[in-house]
Design a protein around this motif. Sequence first.
Motif, PDB file in Angstrom:
ATOM      1  N   LEU A 231      49.529  48.086  40.596  1.00 38.19           N
ATOM      2  CA  LEU A 231      48.239  48.747  40.647  1.00 38.19           C
ATOM      3  C   LEU A 231      47.631  48.733  39.248  1.00 38.19           C
ATOM      4  O   LEU A 231      48.341  48.926  38.256  1.00 38.19           O
ATOM      5  N   ARG A 232      46.330  48.522  39.166  1.00 36.99           N
ATOM      6  CA  ARG A 232      45.671  48.428  37.857  1.00 36.99           C
ATOM      7  C   ARG A 232      45.928  49.663  37.005  1.00 36.99           C
ATOM      8  O   ARG A 232      46.120  49.566  35.797  1.00 36.99           O
ATOM      9  N   SER A 233      45.924  50.827  37.635  1.00 42.78           N
ATOM     10  CA  SER A 233      46.056  52.074  36.874  1.00 42.78           C
ATOM     11  C   SER A 233      47.420  52.237  36.229  1.00 42.78           C
ATOM     12  O   SER A 233      47.594  53.086  35.352  1.00 42.78           O
ATOM     13  N   LEU A 234      48.412  51.430  36.637  1.00 43.88           N
ATOM     14  CA  LEU A 234      49.765  51.609  36.114  1.00 43.88           C
ATOM     15  C   LEU A 234      50.226  50.465  35.219  1.00 43.88           C
ATOM     16  O   LEU A 234      51.338  50.530  34.679  1.00 43.88           O
ATOM     17  N   VAL A 235      49.417  49.438  35.057  1.00 40.14           N
ATOM     18  CA  VAL A 235      49.846  48.313  34.215  1.00 40.14           C
ATOM     19  C   VAL A 235      50.100  48.778  32.785  1.00 40.14           C
ATOM     20  O   VAL A 235      51.156  48.524  32.202  1.00 40.14           O
ATOM     21  N   SER A 236      49.130  49.463  32.204  1.00 37.96           N
ATOM     22  CA  SER A 236      49.286  49.893  30.809  1.00 37.96           C
ATOM     23  C   SER A 236      50.373  50.943  30.622  1.00 37.96           C
ATOM     24  O   SER A 236      51.265  50.771  29.790  1.00 37.96           O
TER      25      SER A 236
ATOM     26  N   VAL B 205      52.340  39.033  34.910  1.00 36.02           N
ATOM     27  CA  VAL B 205      52.001  40.342  35.465  1.00 36.02           C
ATOM     28  C   VAL B 205      50.593  40.256  36.053  1.00 36.02           C
ATOM     29  O   VAL B 205      49.632  40.004  35.327  1.00 36.02           O
ATOM     30  N   SER B 206      50.489  40.466  37.351  1.00 38.21           N
ATOM     31  CA  SER B 206      49.191  40.490  38.019  1.00 38.21           C
ATOM     32  C   SER B 206      48.837  41.933  38.346  1.00 38.21           C
ATOM     33  O   SER B 206      49.714  42.770  38.519  1.00 38.21           O
ATOM     34  N   GLU B 207      47.540  42.222  38.427  1.00 44.78           N
ATOM     35  CA  GLU B 207      47.106  43.566  38.762  1.00 44.78           C
ATOM     36  C   GLU B 207      46.117  43.512  39.904  1.00 44.78           C
ATOM     37  O   GLU B 207      45.495  42.477  40.156  1.00 44.78           O
ATOM     38  N   GLY B 208      45.951  44.636  40.598  1.00 43.14           N
ATOM     39  CA  GLY B 208      45.009  44.660  41.701  1.00 43.14           C
ATOM     40  C   GLY B 208      45.089  45.958  42.458  1.00 43.14           C
ATOM     41  O   GLY B 208      45.751  46.905  42.052  1.00 43.14           O
ATOM     42  N   ARG B 209      44.417  45.986  43.583  1.00 44.13           N
ATOM     43  CA  ARG B 209      44.469  47.133  44.466  1.00 44.13           C
ATOM     44  C   ARG B 209      45.624  46.972  45.448  1.00 44.13           C
ATOM     45  O   ARG B 209      46.279  45.926  45.496  1.00 44.13           O
TER      46      ARG B 209
ATOM     47  N   ALA C 148      49.348  41.592  49.627  1.00 43.77           N
ATOM     48  CA  ALA C 148      49.162  40.171  49.948  1.00 43.77           C
ATOM     49  C   ALA C 148      50.016  39.288  49.049  1.00 43.77           C
ATOM     50  O   ALA C 148      50.607  38.304  49.503  1.00 43.77           O
ATOM     51  N   MET C 149      50.092  39.627  47.750  1.00 48.27           N
ATOM     52  CA  MET C 149      50.920  38.839  46.831  1.00 48.27           C
ATOM     53  C   MET C 149      52.389  38.909  47.207  1.00 48.27           C
ATOM     54  O   MET C 149      53.118  37.910  47.125  1.00 48.27           O
TER      55      MET C 149
END
Length: 309
Positions: free
Chosen positions: A94-99, A120-124, A130-131
Motif C-alpha cells: 500500500l502506498r501509505s506504508l512504503v516509506s 518495490v511496487s506500490e498501489g491500492r 492483482a500483482m
Amino acid sequence: MDLDQLRTFDRIVREQSFTRAAAYLNITQATASMRIRALENLLGVSLFRRGRTLSLTDQGMTFLPFARRIIGTAQEGREALRRVERGRIAIASLRSLVSPLITEPLLRFQEQYPGVDVVVSEGRQAQIAAMLHERDVEMGILCWPNIDPLVVDLVPLVIMRERVPLVVAPEIAAQLPTQPGIEDVLALVPRVISLRWWQAEPETAAALVRLARTSVELPTGPARRLAIKGQGLGFFVNSAVADDVKAGRLVEIAPVDFEPLHRDTAMVVRSAAALERPMLSAFVAEIARECESVGVIVDNRLETLKGAA
C-alpha cells in the motif's frame, strides 16, 4: 523469423544502408542481405525499396514497430534472467506504508545481500491483489482481512494494527472546547478529507463525510497539505501524520461522540513455500521488525510458517 533477422532489419532502417548496418553488426553485407530476403520470404512482403536510395515500403513501415517490440521484449527477458541469476525480490505495498515500513528494512537487507535486486511496487488494495494474482510480486502488504475476490488464498505472515487518528490544523484545535463534539469541529472546518484507507469504509468515517458541509477525496500528500493549512480534517493512518503531529503542524483530536478508528494490514504471500527462499525470508523478517515501531502486532505467524516451509 529469428532475432538476428529482426536486429538486421532494425539496424538497416537506422543506418539507411545495408553496408553500414553490416559493419555495425560485424557481419558481411551478403549475410545482411540474406537475412532480409529470408525475413521478406517469411512475411510474404517486400520491406525495402531498393534503388539509389534505400527506403521502407508501406509494409516495412507497418512491420517496423512490431519488430522493435519483439527485440525489446527479448532484451528485457534476457536482463530478467541475468537478475534472477544474481537474485531478485519483488514485493508490493500500500502506498501509505512504503516509506514507514520498507525504507529502513531495505537498507538493512541490502547490507546482508548487497548483490540482490529489489523491486518495490506500490498501489491500492486492488492493484496489489492483482500483482499477487498475476505473480508479478512474491509478497504484498495490504489491508486485512482481504475481501478482494481476485485472490482468496493469501497466507498472512504478520498482521499489524495501526491507529487512524482524526487530525486538524493547530489553529483549529486551539478553538475547540476541552471535550469537543463532532459538530464543534465541523463548525470550524470547511470540508472533510476522505482518503479511502479501508477496503470497506467504517461507519464512523462514512458518518463524518455525511455530516460535513463538503468533502474531498485526495491522495495522502495533497490531503496532508490541505489539513495543515486548516482547510480540512480527516482520518489519517498514524504513520502518515506522525511527523506532522510531533512537529506541531497537525493536532490529533478525539470528539466525544466519535469512536477511535484503526486499520489492520498484513504481509501476505500466495504460499508459505515462498519463505523457502532465504532472501525473501530475510527481507520479510526485516519488515516485520519495522512493523513493531509503526503499529501493534496482533498476529505473527512468520516463525511458524518458516518452520513449516
